[in-house]
Design a protein around this motif. Structure first.
Motif, PDB file in Angstrom:
ATOM      1  N   ILE A  20       4.226   3.109  -1.018  1.00  0.00           N
ATOM      2  CA  ILE A  20       5.171   2.752   0.042  1.00  0.00           C
ATOM      3  C   ILE A  20       6.578   3.135  -0.377  1.00  0.00           C
ATOM      4  N   THR A  21       7.266   3.831   0.523  1.00  0.00           N
ATOM      5  CA  THR A  21       8.668   4.191   0.269  1.00  0.00           C
ATOM      6  C   THR A  21       9.614   3.488   1.237  1.00  0.00           C
ATOM      7  N   ASP A  22       9.060   2.920   2.292  1.00  0.00           N
ATOM      8  CA  ASP A  22       9.842   2.212   3.304  1.00  0.00           C
ATOM      9  C   ASP A  22      10.047   0.763   2.856  1.00  0.00           C
ATOM     10  N   VAL A  23      11.293   0.408   2.549  1.00  0.00           N
ATOM     11  CA  VAL A  23      11.609  -0.932   2.064  1.00  0.00           C
ATOM     12  C   VAL A  23      11.276  -1.979   3.116  1.00  0.00           C
ATOM     13  N   GLY A  24      11.499  -1.663   4.373  1.00  0.00           N
ATOM     14  CA  GLY A  24      11.211  -2.601   5.447  1.00  0.00           C
ATOM     15  C   GLY A  24       9.721  -2.916   5.532  1.00  0.00           C
ATOM     16  N   LEU A  25       8.890  -1.886   5.433  1.00  0.00           N
ATOM     17  CA  LEU A  25       7.445  -2.085   5.453  1.00  0.00           C
ATOM     18  C   LEU A  25       7.009  -2.922   4.262  1.00  0.00           C
ATOM     19  N   PHE A  26       7.565  -2.612   3.101  1.00  0.00           N
ATOM     20  CA  PHE A  26       7.220  -3.374   1.907  1.00  0.00           C
ATOM     21  C   PHE A  26       7.599  -4.844   2.077  1.00  0.00           C
ATOM     22  N   SER A  27       8.779  -5.104   2.633  1.00  0.00           N
ATOM     23  CA  SER A  27       9.230  -6.480   2.849  1.00  0.00           C
ATOM     24  C   SER A  27       8.320  -7.212   3.821  1.00  0.00           C
ATOM     25  N   ARG A  28       7.892  -6.534   4.903  1.00  0.00           N
ATOM     26  CA  ARG A  28       6.995  -7.176   5.869  1.00  0.00           C
ATOM     27  C   ARG A  28       5.659  -7.519   5.224  1.00  0.00           C
ATOM     28  N   LEU A  29       5.122  -6.610   4.427  1.00  0.00           N
ATOM     29  CA  LEU A  29       3.860  -6.881   3.731  1.00  0.00           C
ATOM     30  C   LEU A  29       4.027  -8.036   2.742  1.00  0.00           C
ATOM     31  N   GLU A  30       5.125  -8.029   2.037  1.00  0.00           N
ATOM     32  CA  GLU A  30       5.412  -9.083   1.072  1.00  0.00           C
ATOM     33  C   GLU A  30       5.514 -10.442   1.765  1.00  0.00           C
TER      34      GLU A  30
END
Length: 83
Positions: A20-30
């Motif tokens: 994952i390179t998209d910080v927003g996607l990572f934050s949503r998953l987290e």
């Protein structure tokens, strides 16, 4: 068999997360993972302390001594009414 399948899925998921390179996607998953873990913690029963255990026993004995009890047949009838 199911355990191995789950293990393989976990490894695949970890690999996807690492890519994952998209910080927003990572934050949503987290956030999703944190929320699901909180739900799991809330739904799991927690053991009672010995003090709570003895307190419940003492309350039960007091209820029995005060006549705040019902017999098994009455209880069974009440439970059947719930259904």
């Amino acid at each position: 068999m199911k355990t191995m399948n789950l293990q393989a899925r976990k490894l695949d998921f970890i690999q996807e997360i690492l890519n994952i390179t998209d910080v927003g996607l990572f934050s949503r998953l987290e956030n999703l993972l944190k929320a699901e873990n909180e739900k799991t913690k809330e739904s799991e029963p927690t053991p009672m302390s010995m003090q709570e255990f003895y307190s419940m026993i003492n309350q039960s004995l007091a209820d029995a001594n005060a006549g705040r009890v019902i017999d098994n047949d009455t209880l069974k009838r009440k439970v059947e009414e719930w259904h």
